[in-house]
Design a protein around this motif. Structure first.
Motif, PDB file in Angstrom:
ATOM      1  N   VAL A 147       0.854  -1.189   0.000  1.00 55.10           N
ATOM      2  CA  VAL A 147       0.000   0.000   0.000  1.00 55.10           C
ATOM      3  C   VAL A 147       0.887   1.235   0.000  1.00 55.10           C
ATOM      4  O   VAL A 147       2.006   1.218   0.515  1.00 55.10           O
ATOM      5  N   VAL A 148       0.379   2.320  -0.600  1.00 54.49           N
ATOM      6  CA  VAL A 148       1.117   3.590  -0.657  1.00 54.49           C
ATOM      7  C   VAL A 148       0.852   4.388   0.607  1.00 54.49           C
ATOM      8  O   VAL A 148      -0.299   4.496   1.056  1.00 54.49           O
ATOM      9  N   GLY A 149       1.896   4.944   1.175  1.00 56.09           N
ATOM     10  CA  GLY A 149       1.705   5.807   2.329  1.00 56.09           C
ATOM     11  C   GLY A 149       2.968   5.941   3.149  1.00 56.09           C
ATOM     12  O   GLY A 149       3.970   5.275   2.906  1.00 56.09           O
ATOM     13  N   ASN A 150       2.918   6.816   4.133  1.00 56.80           N
ATOM     14  CA  ASN A 150       4.014   7.013   5.070  1.00 56.80           C
ATOM     15  C   ASN A 150       3.808   6.062   6.244  1.00 56.80           C
ATOM     16  O   ASN A 150       2.741   6.036   6.865  1.00 56.80           O
ATOM     17  N   CYS A 151       4.841   5.282   6.559  1.00 57.35           N
ATOM     18  CA  CYS A 151       4.677   4.249   7.593  1.00 57.35           C
ATOM     19  C   CYS A 151       4.478   4.834   8.987  1.00 57.35           C
ATOM     20  O   CYS A 151       4.112   4.110   9.917  1.00 57.35           O
ATOM     21  N   LEU A 152       4.730   6.135   9.147  1.00 58.66           N
ATOM     22  CA  LEU A 152       4.450   6.784  10.429  1.00 58.66           C
ATOM     23  C   LEU A 152       3.005   7.259  10.540  1.00 58.66           C
ATOM     24  O   LEU A 152       2.630   7.878  11.541  1.00 58.66           O
ATOM     25  N   GLU A 153       2.208   6.959   9.515  1.00 58.38           N
ATOM     26  CA  GLU A 153       0.794   7.366   9.513  1.00 58.38           C
ATOM     27  C   GLU A 153      -0.138   6.163   9.476  1.00 58.38           C
ATOM     28  O   GLU A 153      -1.269   6.256   9.017  1.00 58.38           O
ATOM     29  N   ILE A 154       0.332   5.024   9.959  1.00 56.15           N
ATOM     30  CA  ILE A 154      -0.511   3.824  10.001  1.00 56.15           C
ATOM     31  C   ILE A 154      -1.615   4.024  11.030  1.00 56.15           C
ATOM     32  O   ILE A 154      -1.406   4.626  12.089  1.00 56.15           O
ATOM     33  N   THR A 155      -2.791   3.512  10.718  1.00 53.53           N
ATOM     34  CA  THR A 155      -3.947   3.652  11.602  1.00 53.53           C
ATOM     35  C   THR A 155      -3.596   3.208  13.023  1.00 53.53           C
ATOM     36  O   THR A 155      -3.104   2.083  13.206  1.00 53.53           O
ATOM     37  N   PRO A 156      -3.819   4.051  14.021  1.00 56.36           N
ATOM     38  CA  PRO A 156      -3.422   3.700  15.398  1.00 56.36           C
ATOM     39  C   PRO A 156      -4.058   2.408  15.896  1.00 56.36           C
ATOM     40  O   PRO A 156      -3.440   1.655  16.635  1.00 56.36           O
ATOM     41  N   GLU A 157      -5.307   2.157  15.483  1.00 59.53           N
ATOM     42  CA  GLU A 157      -6.006   0.960  15.972  1.00 59.53           C
ATOM     43  C   GLU A 157      -5.735  -0.268  15.095  1.00 59.53           C
ATOM     44  O   GLU A 157      -6.409  -1.281  15.221  1.00 59.53           O
ATOM     45  N   SER A 158      -4.761  -0.161  14.171  1.00 60.07           N
ATOM     46  CA  SER A 158      -4.474  -1.292  13.277  1.00 60.07           C
ATOM     47  C   SER A 158      -3.917  -2.467  14.076  1.00 60.07           C
ATOM     48  O   SER A 158      -3.416  -2.318  15.181  1.00 60.07           O
ATOM     49  N   ARG A 159      -4.013  -3.633  13.472  1.00 57.22           N
ATOM     50  CA  ARG A 159      -3.576  -4.849  14.141  1.00 57.22           C
ATOM     51  C   ARG A 159      -2.061  -4.903  14.304  1.00 57.22           C
ATOM     52  O   ARG A 159      -1.327  -4.115  13.714  1.00 57.22           O
ATOM     53  N   GLN A 160      -1.596  -5.859  15.092  1.00 59.17           N
ATOM     54  CA  GLN A 160      -0.163  -6.028  15.326  1.00 59.17           C
ATOM     55  C   GLN A 160       0.346  -7.247  14.559  1.00 59.17           C
ATOM     56  O   GLN A 160      -0.423  -8.121  14.155  1.00 59.17           O
ATOM     57  N   TYR A 161       1.666  -7.303  14.387  1.00 56.03           N
ATOM     58  CA  TYR A 161       2.283  -8.323  13.544  1.00 56.03           C
ATOM     59  C   TYR A 161       3.296  -9.145  14.341  1.00 56.03           C
ATOM     60  O   TYR A 161       3.844  -8.688  15.338  1.00 56.03           O
ATOM     61  N   ASP A 162       3.568 -10.350  13.823  1.00 53.64           N
ATOM     62  CA  ASP A 162       4.589 -11.208  14.433  1.00 53.64           C
ATOM     63  C   ASP A 162       5.998 -10.711  14.124  1.00 53.64           C
ATOM     64  O   ASP A 162       6.903 -10.857  14.946  1.00 53.64           O
ATOM     65  N   ALA A 175      19.156   6.088   5.170  1.00 51.70           N
ATOM     66  CA  ALA A 175      18.469   7.383   5.088  1.00 51.70           C
ATOM     67  C   ALA A 175      17.361   7.396   6.138  1.00 51.70           C
ATOM     68  O   ALA A 175      16.705   6.381   6.360  1.00 51.70           O
ATOM     69  N   PRO A 176      17.142   8.534   6.802  1.00 53.67           N
ATOM     70  CA  PRO A 176      16.138   8.575   7.875  1.00 53.67           C
ATOM     71  C   PRO A 176      14.715   8.508   7.332  1.00 53.67           C
ATOM     72  O   PRO A 176      14.450   8.795   6.168  1.00 53.67           O
ATOM     73  N   LEU A 177      13.798   8.095   8.204  1.00 55.98           N
ATOM     74  CA  LEU A 177      12.382   8.099   7.852  1.00 55.98           C
ATOM     75  C   LEU A 177      11.927   9.497   7.436  1.00 55.98           C
ATOM     76  O   LEU A 177      12.355  10.496   8.019  1.00 55.98           O
ATOM     77  N   VAL A 178      11.078   9.532   6.436  1.00 52.87           N
ATOM     78  CA  VAL A 178      10.481  10.808   6.018  1.00 52.87           C
ATOM     79  C   VAL A 178       9.328  11.117   6.963  1.00 52.87           C
ATOM     80  O   VAL A 178       8.411  10.301   7.131  1.00 52.87           O
ATOM     81  N   LEU A 179       9.376  12.268   7.593  1.00 49.90           N
ATOM     82  CA  LEU A 179       8.334  12.632   8.548  1.00 49.90           C
ATOM     83  C   LEU A 179       7.048  13.008   7.823  1.00 49.90           C
ATOM     84  O   LEU A 179       7.085  13.573   6.719  1.00 49.90           O
ATOM     85  N   PRO A 180       5.885  12.705   8.419  1.00 48.22           N
ATOM     86  CA  PRO A 180       4.604  13.030   7.773  1.00 48.22           C
ATOM     87  C   PRO A 180       4.431  14.533   7.605  1.00 48.22           C
ATOM     88  O   PRO A 180       4.935  15.329   8.403  1.00 48.22           O
ATOM     89  N   LYS A 181       3.704  14.901   6.547  1.00 47.15           N
ATOM     90  CA  LYS A 181       3.364  16.299   6.309  1.00 47.15           C
ATOM     91  C   LYS A 181       1.918  16.526   6.708  1.00 47.15           C
ATOM     92  O   LYS A 181       1.027  15.786   6.304  1.00 47.15           O
ATOM     93  N   ASN A 182       1.712  17.561   7.515  1.00 49.41           N
ATOM     94  CA  ASN A 182       0.352  17.865   7.935  1.00 49.41           C
ATOM     95  C   ASN A 182      -0.467  18.431   6.784  1.00 49.41           C
ATOM     96  O   ASN A 182       0.043  19.161   5.939  1.00 49.41           O
TER      97      ASN A 182
END
Length: 427
Positions: free
Chosen positions: A187-202, A258-265
């Protein structure tokens, strides 16, 4: 004497704190150039290979690849297939590669990541900064058809490229039929903007440098017992979640990402939320039937080859071993050494006077002896070579046959159904 004493006095009059800074600066310079961890920062920790198998051989020899499962996954996917055509010559070097938004980490880094993740069939995996999909595809070979394999990538063009490479692997690689595959979803997106209530992974991997303030955010993506691998403070780090609020941390190697790209408001001050794919999608009956049939056929093929004494030789379920490749390479080098020694012997004989034959040729007899003894051989070394050739002849003589494919094509089924069982593969 006075002059020397004055010069020494001048040195010791130099401010002590500045001398100390100079001393530590020199120590730091010498460490940064000599430390064994330095090559792993940008790759270059192992020598280049002529092909994908030789690159894996080198990674094994340097102990970056340590488990058979990881080795099989690396051998199954040709790294060069993830390079643009004009850059393929660099694919088997232990170096990172970037072109525009497309990026691959060095093979030694991917090796350490795969080993640290401790992958097993049926686990869920999240790849943050999934890029070309090279790592996700290797992970999918281990997770199997009932695992979960998700990736989040910032650039839409890179995801399009990743899906192209994934389709190419499924449709053209014989290695695909040796594994039960968990196909990745991106999926396209910034990994620091994942839905807070999203599930967890192994298992979670982040392919960009994580700032300290985002460490807890990454940890919260893990289930209890899960493993997170990420570049943290210039070290590739493995974090295991041992309890709801307890963690174990292990530093692996020094790296430079390279550092994570911070989300843009957005204009309204809210960040964009990245929805992840569904954790467990309900499979269609058709898909489940394909998985079951292919699994049954693989087991049948394995049993038949086991009774024939050649379990992994006919393109069955096992990945090819590296032993025969080492043997072939050593044999090739020995043969070249024999030729060079024979040529050297002939050259020295030409420099010394020898008996003439009837045509005033002093070389012919020596050349004939060199051809018979130096190259054609009767030495113990050449006898050993012949024995190795006999042992490995079956592996070298014919290309590997994809037995599973042949089995499916021989089934009494309609052609479209056979093609479905083969994933509509082109090869």
């Amino acid at each position: 004497m006075d002059t020397n004493n004055n010069s020494y006095q001048h040195v010791f009059d130099f401010p002590f704190d500045i001398c100390l800074h100079i001393y530590w600066w020199q120590r730091q310079r010498s460490f940064s150039w000599s430390s064994p961890l330095t090559p792993a920062k940008m790759g270059g920790a192992v020598s280049a290979g002529e092909d994908n198998d030789e690159l894996i051989d080198n990674l094994k020899e340097a102990h970056y690849i340590r488990s058979e499962l990881v080795e099989q996954a690396f051998r199954a996917i040709d790294r060069a297939d993830y390079y643009l055509e004009e850059f393929r010559d660099n694919a088997y070097k232990d170096l990172a590669w970037r072109h525009g938004n497309i990026h691959l980490s060095a093979p030694c880094i991917y090796s350490e990541v795969m080993e640290a993740l401790d992958l097993q069939p049926g686990l869920s995996f999240l790849n943050l900064g999934s890029g070309t999909g090279y790592l996700s595809t290797m992970v999918g070979l281990i997770l199997g058809p009932f695992g979960v394999n998700h990736g989040v990538e910032l650039h839409a063009d890179v995801i399009e490229y990743a899906y192209q490479r994934l389709e190419f692997f499924i449709k053209t690689s014989d290695s695909f039929d040796k594994f039960e595959f968990c196909e990745p979803s991106f999926v396209v997106g910034n990994c620091l903007e994942i839905t807070p209530e999203s599930r967890q992974y192994d298992r979670v991997y982040c392919g960009a440098g994580v700032q300290k303030e985002h460490e807890d955010y990454m940890k919260n993506l893990l289930k209890v017992g899960g493993i997170l691998v990420l570049p943290l403070e210039e070290k590739l780090t493995k974090i295991t979640r041992t309890g709801y609020n307890t963690w174990e941390t292990k530093k692996i190697i020094a790296v430079s990402f390279a550092p994570l790209v911070l989300p843009k408001n957005k204009d309204n001050g809210k960040t964009k939320i990245v929805p992840l794919p569904a954790m467990f999608e309900v499979r269609t009956l058709q898909d489940l039937a394909r998985i079951s049939i292919r699994h049954t056929l693989k087991k049948t093929v394995g049993l038949q080859q086991g009774r024939g004494g050649g379990a992994a030789r006919g393109g069955g379920t096992g990945a090819p071993k590296s032993g025969p490749r080492f043997k072939r390479r050593r044999m090739h080098r020995r043969r070249m050494d024999s030729v060079l020694l024979a040529n050297k012997h002939m050259f020295l004989n030409r420099m010394l006077p020898g008996p003439m034959d009837s045509n005033n040729n002093c070389d012919a007899a020596e050349e004939e002896r060199a051809d018979e003894g130096g190259v054609g051989g009767g030495t113990a070394e050449e006898e050993e070579e012949e024995e190795e050739e006999r042992e490995g002849g079956e592996l070298r003589s014919e290309p590997t046959v994809n037995v599973l494919r042949e089995k499916i094509l021989g089934l009494p089924l309609p052609e479209p159904l056979k093609m479905y069982l083969l994933y509509y593969r082109e090869k």
